[in-house]
Design an enzyme around this catalytic site. Structure first.
Site, PDB file in Angstrom:
ATOM      1  N   ASP A  26      38.370  48.232  36.188  1.00 44.66           N
ATOM      2  CA  ASP A  26      37.724  47.524  37.193  1.00 44.66           C
ATOM      3  C   ASP A  26      39.201  47.640  38.168  1.00 44.66           C
ATOM      4  O   ASP A  26      40.550  48.214  37.483  1.00 44.66           O
ATOM      5  CB  ASP A  26      37.931  46.566  37.606  1.00 44.66           C
ATOM      6  N   ASN A  75      26.415  48.289  36.996  1.00 45.04           N
ATOM      7  CA  ASN A  75      26.620  49.070  38.023  1.00 45.04           C
ATOM      8  C   ASN A  75      25.975  49.727  38.728  1.00 45.04           C
ATOM      9  O   ASN A  75      26.097  50.709  39.564  1.00 45.04           O
ATOM     10  CB  ASN A  75      27.816  49.968  37.189  1.00 45.04           C
TER      11      ASN A  75
HETATM   12  C1  FPP Z   1      35.151  49.901  37.962  1.00 45.75           C
HETATM   13  O1  FPP Z   1      36.150  50.466  39.225  1.00 45.75           O
HETATM   14  C2  FPP Z   1      35.363  51.230  37.498  1.00 45.75           C
HETATM   15  C3  FPP Z   1      33.862  51.667  37.092  1.00 45.75           C
HETATM   16  C4  FPP Z   1      32.333  51.181  37.752  1.00 45.75           C
HETATM   17  C5  FPP Z   1      33.559  52.826  36.559  1.00 45.75           C
HETATM   18  C6  FPP Z   1      34.480  53.821  35.321  1.00 45.75           C
HETATM   19  C7  FPP Z   1      33.989  54.797  35.257  1.00 45.75           C
HETATM   20  C8  FPP Z   1      35.020  56.035  34.714  1.00 45.75           C
HETATM   21  C9  FPP Z   1      35.608  56.147  35.485  1.00 45.75           C
HETATM   22  C10 FPP Z   1      34.113  56.934  34.263  1.00 45.75           C
HETATM   23  C11 FPP Z   1      34.973  57.851  33.291  1.00 45.75           C
HETATM   24  C12 FPP Z   1      35.028  56.493  32.134  1.00 45.75           C
HETATM   25  C13 FPP Z   1      36.370  56.655  31.346  1.00 45.75           C
HETATM   26  C14 FPP Z   1      35.828  55.834  29.979  1.00 45.75           C
HETATM   27  C15 FPP Z   1      36.970  58.282  30.542  1.00 45.75           C
HETATM   28  P1  FPP Z   1      35.516  49.564  39.988  1.00 45.75           P
HETATM   29  O2  FPP Z   1      35.151  50.856  41.507  1.00 45.75           O
HETATM   30  O3  FPP Z   1      34.746  48.058  40.218  1.00 45.75           O
HETATM   31  O4  FPP Z   1      36.450  49.393  41.415  1.00 45.75           O
HETATM   32  P2  FPP Z   1      36.966  47.626  42.134  1.00 45.75           P
HETATM   33  O5  FPP Z   1      37.218  46.819  41.179  1.00 45.75           O
HETATM   34  O6  FPP Z   1      38.413  48.503  42.843  1.00 45.75           O
HETATM   35  O7  FPP Z   1      36.322  47.469  43.272  1.00 45.75           O
END
Ligand code: FPP
Length: 174
Positions: free
Chosen positions: A2, A50
């Protein structure tokens, strides 16, 4: 993972840029864990919730996962990393599933750190799948309802075979 979106917003960048940097940061964390002898590392990459995100963001994350599972393969083998996945295959694009199967196959004999990637993971979904499997065994007559205990449940969770975590890190800093 996150905090990716907030990280990007603070810098005037699109949320997707936060995911790209997040994937890069995770690569560094993975290397560090290998170097200090961590035996199991689980990363929560994509949850069942998600899917509610804009379709362009979901597509971007799926692409990132595919890229990661392609570009890192050589290094996984070089560092003896064994890949595991937890989560439901239901609804995942075919290309992502192919990359997952390939990574599982290529790293299956590795004996070092286990890198467990949670994709399409949800706590309730995990229970649904465990209950389905257990009910299937009861239906086939290989298990009686009375024999179902804590161990039965544990053996059907996505986390089967993994020890309980020692440390949980919210990368967003909460
Ligand atoms: C959460 O941040 C992140 C995600 C929902 C996606 C993460 C996935 C990747 C980066 C893909 C690659 C994966 C690997 C294992 C290399 P958020 O969008 O919830 O951020 P926030 O908490 O600021 O809203």
């Amino acid at each position: 993972l996150d905090g990716n979106g907030r990280w990007a917003k603070k810098r005037g960048l699109p949320r997707t840029a936060g995911h790209a940097y997040g994937a890069e940061a995770f690569r560094r964390i993975g290397n560090y864990c290998k170097a200090i002898g961590i035996e199991y590392l689980t990363v929560y990459a994509f949850s069942t919730e998600n899917w509610k995100r804009p379709v362009t963001e979901v597509r971007f994350i799926m692409d990132l996962l595919c890229q990661y599972l392609t570009s890192e393969l050589e290094e996984f083998n070089q560092y003896n990393v064994r890949i595991r996945f937890m989560g439901s295959r239901e609804g995942l694009p075919a290309i992502v599933q192919e990359k997952m199967d390939h990574a599982l196959d290529v790293t299956k004999d590795n004996t070092g750190i286990i890198l467990n990637i949670a994709i399409n993971y949800g706590g309730q979904r995990e229970l649904v799948e465990a209950v389905r499997e257990i009910a299937g065994s009861v239906q086939q007559g290989t298990l009686t309802p009375d024999a179902i205990n804590e161990k039965t449940i544990e053996e059907h969770l996505y986390t089967r075979g993994l020890p309980a975590p020692d440390l949980l890190i919210r990368t967003g800093g909460d």
